[in-house]
Design a protein around this motif. Structure first.
Motif, short mmCIF file in Angstrom:
data_model
loop_
_atom_site.label_atom_id
_atom_site.label_comp_id
_atom_site.label_asym_id
_atom_site.label_seq_id
_atom_site.Cartn_x
_atom_site.Cartn_y
_atom_site.Cartn_z
N ALA A 1 10.49 -2.01 6.13
CA ALA A 1 9.70 -0.82 5.82
C ALA A 1 9.29 -0.81 4.34
CB ALA A 1 10.48 0.44 6.16
N LYS A 2 10.22 -1.17 3.46
CA LYS A 2 9.89 -1.24 2.03
C LYS A 2 8.84 -2.32 1.77
CE LYS A 2 14.25 0.36 0.06
NZ LYS A 2 15.41 -0.02 -0.76
N ALA A 3 8.98 -3.46 2.42
CA ALA A 3 8.03 -4.55 2.23
C ALA A 3 6.64 -4.16 2.73
CB ALA A 3 8.52 -5.80 2.94
N LYS A 4 6.58 -3.46 3.86
CA LYS A 4 5.27 -3.02 4.38
C LYS A 4 4.63 -2.01 3.44
CE LYS A 4 5.81 -3.80 9.33
NZ LYS A 4 5.88 -3.18 10.66
N SER A 5 5.45 -1.11 2.90
CA SER A 5 4.93 -0.12 1.96
C SER A 5 4.38 -0.80 0.71
CB SER A 5 6.04 0.86 1.58
OG SER A 5 5.62 1.72 0.57
N LYS A 6 5.11 -1.76 0.19
CA LYS A 6 4.67 -2.50 -0.99
C LYS A 6 3.39 -3.29 -0.69
CE LYS A 6 6.83 -5.16 -4.64
NZ LYS A 6 8.02 -5.89 -5.05
N LEU A 7 3.32 -3.87 0.50
CA LEU A 7 2.14 -4.63 0.89
C LEU A 7 0.92 -3.73 0.99
CD1 LEU A 7 1.11 -7.44 1.77
CD2 LEU A 7 1.66 -6.78 4.12
N ASN A 8 1.09 -2.54 1.58
CA ASN A 8 -0.02 -1.59 1.68
C ASN A 8 -0.48 -1.16 0.29
OD1 ASN A 8 -0.05 -1.71 4.45
ND2 ASN A 8 1.24 0.08 4.71
N TRP A 9 0.47 -0.94 -0.61
CA TRP A 9 0.13 -0.57 -1.99
C TRP A 9 -0.65 -1.69 -2.66
CZ3 TRP A 9 -0.87 3.19 -4.95
CH2 TRP A 9 -0.81 3.09 -6.32
N ASN A 10 -0.27 -2.94 -2.43
CA ASN A 10 -0.99 -4.07 -3.02
C ASN A 10 -2.40 -4.20 -2.45
OD1 ASN A 10 1.01 -4.88 -4.82
ND2 ASN A 10 2.02 -6.15 -3.30
N ASN B 1 -4.51 -10.87 -9.99
CA ASN B 1 -3.08 -10.63 -9.95
C ASN B 1 -2.69 -9.77 -8.76
OD1 ASN B 1 -0.41 -10.57 -10.66
ND2 ASN B 1 -0.67 -9.16 -12.35
N SER B 2 -3.47 -8.74 -8.47
CA SER B 2 -3.14 -7.87 -7.33
C SER B 2 -3.36 -8.58 -6.00
CB SER B 2 -3.94 -6.57 -7.38
OG SER B 2 -5.31 -6.81 -7.24
N ILE B 3 -4.33 -9.48 -5.93
CA ILE B 3 -4.54 -10.25 -4.70
C ILE B 3 -3.42 -11.25 -4.51
CG2 ILE B 3 -6.02 -12.00 -3.62
CD1 ILE B 3 -8.42 -10.48 -4.73
N ASP B 4 -2.96 -11.85 -5.60
CA ASP B 4 -1.86 -12.82 -5.52
C ASP B 4 -0.56 -12.18 -5.03
OD1 ASP B 4 -3.45 -14.90 -6.30
OD2 ASP B 4 -2.82 -14.85 -8.41
N LYS C 1 -4.39 -1.45 -4.24
CA LYS C 1 -4.70 -1.83 -5.62
C LYS C 1 -5.80 -2.89 -5.67
CE LYS C 1 -0.72 -2.95 -7.35
NZ LYS C 1 0.42 -3.25 -8.23
N SER C 2 -5.76 -3.84 -4.75
CA SER C 2 -6.78 -4.89 -4.72
C SER C 2 -8.16 -4.30 -4.45
CB SER C 2 -6.45 -5.94 -3.67
OG SER C 2 -5.26 -6.61 -3.99
N ILE C 3 -8.23 -3.40 -3.50
CA ILE C 3 -9.50 -2.76 -3.18
C ILE C 3 -10.00 -1.93 -4.36
CG2 ILE C 3 -10.57 -1.00 -1.69
CD1 ILE C 3 -8.74 -2.11 0.57
N ALA C 4 -9.08 -1.21 -5.01
CA ALA C 4 -9.47 -0.40 -6.16
C ALA C 4 -9.97 -1.27 -7.31
CB ALA C 4 -8.29 0.45 -6.62
N TRP C 5 -9.27 -2.36 -7.63
CA TRP C 5 -9.71 -3.25 -8.70
C TRP C 5 -11.05 -3.89 -8.37
CZ3 TRP C 5 -8.37 -2.47 -13.28
CH2 TRP C 5 -7.08 -2.14 -13.64
N PHE C 6 -11.26 -4.24 -7.08
CA PHE C 6 -12.54 -4.81 -6.67
C PHE C 6 -13.67 -3.80 -6.88
CE2 PHE C 6 -15.81 -5.68 -3.47
CZ PHE C 6 -16.15 -6.97 -3.83
#
Length: 73
Positions: free
Chosen positions: A37-46, A15-18, A49-54
């Motif tokens: 700027a908001k989209a970049k921030s959200k993308l970095n957060w995703n 889900n986080s990768i998607d 999260k993907s790295i953390a879940w991995f």
């Protein structure tokens, strides 16, 4: 138990990768800069999260393998 928890963690990872999208934008005014700027921030957060879940999923797999080896030996 580890099989089911791995499946659940894998779904969280999937889900986080998607949620990682490629940014595409047109800069017309300053409002576009704010949205970007908001989209970049959200993308970095995703990405984070993907790295953390991995990492969590990998640690869970290592732990399950260690427990299985200990039980079977």
């Amino acid at each position: 138990m580890f099989y089911f928890s791995g499946g659940i963690l894998g779904k969280f990872l999937e889900n986080s990768i998607d949620r990682i999208d490629e940014l595409s934008y047109i800069h017309l005014n300053n409002g576009d800069k704010k949205i970007l700027a908001k989209a970049k921030s959200k993308l970095n957060w995703n990405y984070a999260k993907s790295i953390a879940w991995f990492a969590i999923l990998t640690l869970q797999a290592i732990f399950a393998s260690t427990i299985a080896t200990w039980i079977l030996s």
